[in-house]
Design a protein around this motif. Sequence first.
Motif, mmCIF file in Angstrom:
data_model
loop_
_atom_site.group_PDB
_atom_site.id
_atom_site.type_symbol
_atom_site.label_atom_id
_atom_site.label_comp_id
_atom_site.label_asym_id
_atom_site.label_seq_id
_atom_site.Cartn_x
_atom_site.Cartn_y
_atom_site.Cartn_z
ATOM 1 N N GLY A 28 0.787 -1.219 0.000
ATOM 2 C CA GLY A 28 0.000 0.000 0.000
ATOM 3 C C GLY A 28 0.819 1.268 0.000
ATOM 4 O O GLY A 28 0.283 2.346 0.288
ATOM 5 N N ALA A 75 -0.674 -1.065 -4.401
ATOM 6 C CA ALA A 75 -0.531 0.381 -4.564
ATOM 7 C C ALA A 75 -0.931 0.737 -5.999
ATOM 8 O O ALA A 75 -0.292 0.318 -6.950
ATOM 9 C CB ALA A 75 0.896 0.817 -4.290
ATOM 10 N N TRP A 77 -0.623 2.832 -8.319
ATOM 11 C CA TRP A 77 0.131 3.806 -9.083
ATOM 12 C C TRP A 77 1.159 3.059 -9.916
ATOM 13 O O TRP A 77 1.571 1.951 -9.549
ATOM 14 C CB TRP A 77 0.823 4.835 -8.170
ATOM 15 N N ASP A 106 -2.515 6.124 -0.727
ATOM 16 C CA ASP A 106 -3.728 6.929 -0.677
ATOM 17 C C ASP A 106 -3.468 8.377 -0.275
ATOM 18 O O ASP A 106 -4.395 9.181 -0.150
ATOM 19 C CB ASP A 106 -4.789 6.295 0.221
ATOM 20 N N ASP A 247 -4.417 13.157 2.382
ATOM 21 C CA ASP A 247 -5.692 12.801 1.763
ATOM 22 C C ASP A 247 -5.509 12.933 0.261
ATOM 23 O O ASP A 247 -5.651 14.028 -0.300
ATOM 24 C CB ASP A 247 -6.798 13.736 2.275
ATOM 25 N N GLY A 248 -5.204 11.809 -0.398
ATOM 26 C CA GLY A 248 -4.939 11.853 -1.825
ATOM 27 C C GLY A 248 -6.126 12.318 -2.644
ATOM 28 O O GLY A 248 -5.963 13.044 -3.631
ATOM 29 N N GLY A 249 -7.345 11.930 -2.230
ATOM 30 C CA GLY A 249 -8.529 12.353 -2.950
ATOM 31 C C GLY A 249 -8.736 13.851 -2.887
ATOM 32 O O GLY A 249 -9.039 14.503 -3.894
#
Length: 296
Positions: A28, A75, A77, A106, A247-249
Amino acid sequence: MRAAVVRSFGGPEQVEIADVAVPEPGPGQVRIKVAAGALNPVDAAVRAGAFGGAGKTLGLGWDVAGTVDAVGVAAAWGVGDPVVALTPSVGVPLGAHAEYVVVAADAVAAAPASVDAVHAGTLPLNGLTAAQALDLLDLAAGDRLLVTGAAGAVGGFAVQLAAHRGIEVTGHARAGDEELVRSLGAARFTADGVEPGSVDGVLDAAVLGAPALAWVRDGGAFVAVRDGALPEAERGVRTENVWVRPDGGRLAELVRLVDEGVLTLRVAETYALQDAAKAHARLAEGGLRGRLVIVP
Protein backbone atom coordinates in the motif's frame (compact mmCIF):
# COMPACT_ATOMS: atom_id res chain seq x y z
CA MET A 1 20.92 8.64 -1.03
CA ARG A 2 21.05 12.11 0.53
CA ALA A 3 18.47 13.49 2.97
CA ALA A 4 18.10 16.57 5.16
CA VAL A 5 17.94 15.62 8.84
CA VAL A 6 18.51 17.02 12.32
CA ARG A 7 20.24 15.19 15.14
CA SER A 8 20.41 18.11 17.57
CA PHE A 9 17.90 20.89 18.08
CA GLY A 10 18.61 24.53 17.39
CA GLY A 11 18.96 26.97 14.53
CA PRO A 12 19.47 26.45 10.79
CA GLU A 13 23.02 25.28 11.40
CA GLN A 14 21.60 22.04 12.85
CA VAL A 15 20.33 20.89 9.44
CA GLU A 16 22.59 18.14 8.07
CA ILE A 17 22.73 16.35 4.75
CA ALA A 18 23.09 12.67 5.62
CA ASP A 19 23.77 9.60 3.51
CA VAL A 20 20.98 7.12 4.25
CA ALA A 21 19.61 3.95 2.71
CA VAL A 22 17.06 4.28 -0.09
CA PRO A 23 13.67 3.41 1.50
CA GLU A 24 11.67 0.46 0.19
CA PRO A 25 7.87 0.67 -0.22
CA GLY A 26 5.76 -1.78 1.72
CA PRO A 27 2.19 -2.93 1.00
CA GLY A 28 0.00 0.00 0.00
CA GLN A 29 2.97 2.34 -0.35
CA VAL A 30 4.85 3.99 -3.20
CA ARG A 31 8.36 5.32 -3.45
CA ILE A 32 8.71 8.72 -5.08
CA LYS A 33 11.85 10.07 -6.69
CA VAL A 34 11.69 13.60 -5.36
CA ALA A 35 11.89 16.50 -7.79
CA ALA A 36 10.95 19.30 -5.36
CA GLY A 37 9.35 20.03 -2.02
CA ALA A 38 8.53 23.21 -0.12
CA LEU A 39 10.21 24.26 3.10
CA ASN A 40 7.55 25.17 5.66
CA PRO A 41 7.54 26.73 9.13
CA VAL A 42 6.73 23.30 10.58
CA ASP A 43 10.16 22.13 9.38
CA ALA A 44 11.76 24.90 11.39
CA ALA A 45 9.67 23.83 14.39
CA VAL A 46 10.88 20.22 14.05
CA ARG A 47 14.46 21.48 13.79
CA ALA A 48 14.04 23.61 16.91
CA GLY A 49 12.63 20.70 18.95
CA ALA A 50 9.03 21.86 19.20
CA PHE A 51 7.77 18.31 18.69
CA GLY A 52 10.39 16.53 20.77
CA GLY A 53 12.49 13.59 19.64
CA ALA A 54 15.74 14.47 21.37
CA GLY A 55 18.46 11.93 20.69
CA LYS A 56 16.84 10.72 17.46
CA THR A 57 17.56 11.45 13.83
CA LEU A 58 14.58 13.39 12.49
CA GLY A 59 13.74 13.88 8.83
CA LEU A 60 12.56 17.19 7.37
CA GLY A 61 10.09 18.01 4.64
CA TRP A 62 6.33 17.39 4.25
CA ASP A 63 5.68 18.36 0.63
CA VAL A 64 6.78 16.22 -2.29
CA ALA A 65 6.46 16.50 -6.06
CA GLY A 66 8.16 13.91 -8.23
CA THR A 67 7.65 10.61 -10.03
CA VAL A 68 6.71 7.18 -8.74
CA ASP A 69 9.86 5.08 -8.65
CA ALA A 70 8.65 1.84 -7.07
CA VAL A 71 5.36 0.45 -5.75
CA GLY A 72 4.39 -1.96 -3.00
CA VAL A 73 1.64 -4.55 -3.11
CA ALA A 74 -1.84 -3.11 -3.79
CA ALA A 75 -0.53 0.38 -4.56
CA ALA A 76 -2.59 1.73 -7.47
CA TRP A 77 0.13 3.81 -9.08
CA GLY A 78 2.58 3.04 -11.86
CA VAL A 79 6.31 3.62 -12.08
CA GLY A 80 6.92 6.90 -13.85
CA ASP A 81 3.64 8.55 -12.80
CA PRO A 82 4.16 12.26 -11.98
CA VAL A 83 2.66 12.84 -8.54
CA VAL A 84 2.37 15.07 -5.50
CA ALA A 85 1.89 13.95 -1.91
CA LEU A 86 1.88 14.98 1.74
CA THR A 87 4.18 13.00 4.02
CA PRO A 88 3.96 14.18 7.67
CA SER A 89 7.47 14.43 9.04
CA VAL A 90 7.16 14.84 12.80
CA GLY A 91 9.19 12.26 14.68
CA VAL A 92 10.17 10.21 11.62
CA PRO A 93 13.75 9.52 10.51
CA LEU A 94 13.17 10.44 6.86
CA GLY A 95 11.08 13.24 5.38
CA ALA A 96 10.48 14.58 1.90
CA HIS A 97 13.64 16.69 1.77
CA ALA A 98 15.51 13.76 0.33
CA GLU A 99 16.24 12.13 -3.01
CA TYR A 100 13.56 9.46 -2.44
CA VAL A 101 10.64 9.15 -0.04
CA VAL A 102 8.06 6.44 0.69
CA VAL A 103 4.44 7.46 1.27
CA ALA A 104 1.07 5.77 1.58
CA ALA A 105 -0.49 5.30 -1.84
CA ASP A 106 -3.73 6.93 -0.68
CA ALA A 107 -1.82 10.11 0.18
CA VAL A 108 -0.80 10.57 -3.46
CA ALA A 109 -2.42 12.54 -6.29
CA ALA A 110 -1.47 13.01 -9.92
CA ALA A 111 0.68 16.13 -10.31
CA PRO A 112 -0.78 19.28 -11.86
CA ALA A 113 -0.35 19.37 -15.63
CA SER A 114 -0.16 23.17 -15.79
CA VAL A 115 2.88 23.84 -13.58
CA ASP A 116 6.38 22.47 -13.07
CA ALA A 117 7.46 20.29 -10.15
CA VAL A 118 8.94 23.22 -8.24
CA HIS A 119 5.55 24.94 -8.10
CA ALA A 120 3.66 21.67 -7.58
CA GLY A 121 5.84 21.01 -4.52
CA THR A 122 4.24 23.97 -2.72
CA LEU A 123 0.70 22.59 -2.83
CA PRO A 124 0.15 19.58 -0.53
CA LEU A 125 0.74 20.82 3.04
CA ASN A 126 -0.57 24.35 2.72
CA GLY A 127 -3.37 23.52 0.29
CA LEU A 128 -4.68 20.66 2.41
CA THR A 129 -4.38 22.74 5.59
CA ALA A 130 -6.48 25.51 4.05
CA ALA A 131 -9.07 23.10 2.65
CA GLN A 132 -9.42 21.13 5.87
CA ALA A 133 -9.66 24.35 7.92
CA LEU A 134 -12.50 25.55 5.69
CA ASP A 135 -14.23 22.20 6.21
CA LEU A 136 -14.09 22.77 9.97
CA LEU A 137 -15.49 26.29 9.64
CA ASP A 138 -18.42 24.86 7.63
CA LEU A 139 -19.44 28.16 6.04
CA ALA A 140 -21.91 28.50 3.18
CA ALA A 141 -21.96 30.71 0.10
CA GLY A 142 -22.71 34.28 1.19
CA ASP A 143 -21.28 33.82 4.69
CA ARG A 144 -18.59 36.22 5.88
CA LEU A 145 -15.07 34.85 6.52
CA LEU A 146 -12.02 36.70 7.75
CA VAL A 147 -8.64 35.11 6.99
CA THR A 148 -5.66 36.32 8.99
CA GLY A 149 -2.25 35.99 7.37
CA ALA A 150 -4.07 36.24 4.03
CA ALA A 151 -0.85 36.96 2.10
CA GLY A 152 0.84 33.81 3.38
CA ALA A 153 0.77 30.31 1.95
CA VAL A 154 -2.10 28.81 3.99
CA GLY A 155 -3.97 32.11 4.13
CA GLY A 156 -3.63 32.71 0.41
CA PHE A 157 -5.00 29.28 -0.46
CA ALA A 158 -7.84 29.80 2.03
CA VAL A 159 -8.80 33.12 0.41
CA GLN A 160 -8.88 31.54 -3.04
CA LEU A 161 -10.76 28.42 -1.97
CA ALA A 162 -13.34 30.34 0.05
CA ALA A 163 -13.94 32.92 -2.69
CA HIS A 164 -14.38 30.07 -5.17
CA ARG A 165 -17.14 28.70 -2.93
CA GLY A 166 -18.97 32.03 -2.93
CA ILE A 167 -17.97 32.98 0.61
CA GLU A 168 -17.44 36.70 1.23
CA VAL A 169 -13.79 36.96 2.26
CA THR A 170 -12.02 39.69 4.19
CA GLY A 171 -8.25 39.33 4.03
CA HIS A 172 -6.18 40.48 7.02
CA ALA A 173 -2.51 41.20 6.31
CA ARG A 174 0.06 43.99 6.30
CA ALA A 175 -1.00 47.15 4.47
CA GLY A 176 1.59 46.57 1.75
CA ASP A 177 -0.06 43.25 0.86
CA GLU A 178 -3.48 44.65 -0.02
CA GLU A 179 -3.04 44.36 -3.79
CA LEU A 180 -1.88 40.74 -3.49
CA VAL A 181 -4.68 39.73 -1.13
CA ARG A 182 -7.36 41.31 -3.30
CA SER A 183 -5.89 39.59 -6.35
CA LEU A 184 -6.44 36.26 -4.59
CA GLY A 185 -10.16 36.97 -4.36
CA ALA A 186 -10.71 38.85 -1.11
CA ALA A 187 -13.73 41.15 -1.37
CA ARG A 188 -12.44 43.26 1.51
CA PHE A 189 -9.07 43.96 3.09
CA THR A 190 -7.94 45.11 6.51
CA ALA A 191 -4.59 45.64 8.14
CA ASP A 192 -6.10 46.55 11.52
CA GLY A 193 -9.12 44.33 12.05
CA VAL A 194 -12.89 44.57 11.77
CA GLU A 195 -15.80 45.39 14.02
CA PRO A 196 -16.30 42.88 16.86
CA GLY A 197 -18.85 40.21 15.94
CA SER A 198 -18.99 41.22 12.29
CA VAL A 199 -17.97 37.96 10.56
CA ASP A 200 -19.36 34.44 10.64
CA GLY A 201 -15.96 32.79 10.90
CA VAL A 202 -12.23 33.39 11.22
CA LEU A 203 -9.46 31.24 9.80
CA ASP A 204 -6.51 32.31 11.93
CA ALA A 205 -3.49 31.54 9.75
CA ALA A 206 -1.45 34.33 11.38
CA VAL A 207 -2.00 32.94 14.89
CA LEU A 208 -3.48 36.14 16.33
CA GLY A 209 -5.61 34.24 18.84
CA ALA A 210 -8.02 36.10 21.11
CA PRO A 211 -8.07 39.43 19.20
CA ALA A 212 -9.24 37.59 16.07
CA LEU A 213 -11.81 35.59 18.03
CA ALA A 214 -13.48 38.87 19.01
CA TRP A 215 -14.29 39.53 15.34
CA VAL A 216 -16.53 36.44 15.14
CA ARG A 217 -20.25 36.83 15.73
CA ASP A 218 -21.94 35.02 18.60
CA GLY A 219 -22.32 31.35 17.66
CA GLY A 220 -19.82 31.60 14.80
CA ALA A 221 -16.69 29.56 14.18
CA PHE A 222 -12.96 30.06 14.69
CA VAL A 223 -10.24 27.74 13.36
CA ALA A 224 -6.54 28.10 14.20
CA VAL A 225 -3.78 26.50 12.16
CA ARG A 226 -1.28 25.94 14.95
CA ASP A 227 -1.45 23.74 18.02
CA GLY A 228 -1.46 25.72 21.26
CA ALA A 229 -2.82 28.84 19.56
CA LEU A 230 -6.49 28.24 20.30
CA PRO A 231 -8.08 30.96 22.46
CA GLU A 232 -10.63 30.11 25.10
CA ALA A 233 -14.12 29.81 23.60
CA GLU A 234 -16.65 32.53 24.36
CA ARG A 235 -20.09 33.72 23.25
CA GLY A 236 -20.93 30.31 21.82
CA VAL A 237 -18.18 30.58 19.21
CA ARG A 238 -16.99 27.13 18.15
CA THR A 239 -13.17 26.97 18.29
CA GLU A 240 -11.03 24.26 16.71
CA ASN A 241 -7.49 23.52 15.59
CA VAL A 242 -6.94 22.07 12.13
CA TRP A 243 -4.72 18.99 12.21
CA VAL A 244 -3.69 18.52 8.61
CA ARG A 245 -3.81 14.94 7.40
CA PRO A 246 -2.78 13.24 4.15
CA ASP A 247 -5.69 12.80 1.76
CA GLY A 248 -4.94 11.85 -1.83
CA GLY A 249 -8.53 12.35 -2.95
CA ARG A 250 -8.73 15.85 -1.54
CA LEU A 251 -5.28 16.65 -2.91
CA ALA A 252 -6.51 15.59 -6.36
CA GLU A 253 -9.33 18.15 -6.04
CA LEU A 254 -6.77 20.85 -5.24
CA VAL A 255 -4.67 19.79 -8.23
CA ARG A 256 -7.74 20.19 -10.43
CA LEU A 257 -8.24 23.71 -9.11
CA VAL A 258 -4.61 24.52 -9.88
CA ASP A 259 -5.07 23.35 -13.46
CA GLU A 260 -8.30 25.36 -13.73
CA GLY A 261 -6.51 28.52 -12.56
CA VAL A 262 -8.44 28.78 -9.29
CA LEU A 263 -5.38 28.22 -7.08
CA THR A 264 -2.10 30.10 -7.49
CA LEU A 265 1.18 28.38 -6.55
CA ARG A 266 3.82 30.87 -5.39
CA VAL A 267 7.55 30.15 -5.26
CA ALA A 268 9.89 32.64 -3.59
CA GLU A 269 13.26 30.93 -4.15
CA THR A 270 14.71 27.48 -4.78
CA TYR A 271 17.62 25.82 -2.99
CA ALA A 272 19.58 22.68 -3.80
CA LEU A 273 19.26 19.92 -1.20
CA GLN A 274 22.85 20.41 -0.06
CA ASP A 275 21.94 24.03 0.76
CA ALA A 276 18.97 23.11 2.97
CA ALA A 277 20.55 24.87 5.98
CA LYS A 278 20.76 28.07 3.94
CA ALA A 279 17.10 27.70 3.04
CA HIS A 280 16.25 27.38 6.74
CA ALA A 281 18.24 30.54 7.44
CA ARG A 282 16.36 32.40 4.70
CA LEU A 283 13.03 31.19 6.10
CA ALA A 284 14.02 32.54 9.50
CA GLU A 285 14.58 35.99 7.99
CA GLY A 286 10.89 36.23 7.06
CA GLY A 287 9.31 38.56 4.54
CA LEU A 288 8.56 35.83 2.00
CA ARG A 289 5.51 35.92 -0.25
CA GLY A 290 5.75 32.40 -1.56
CA ARG A 291 7.46 29.22 -0.46
CA LEU A 292 11.12 28.30 -0.49
CA VAL A 293 11.51 25.04 -2.37
CA ILE A 294 14.18 22.37 -1.88
CA VAL A 295 15.33 20.66 -5.09
CA PRO A 296 17.40 17.44 -4.69
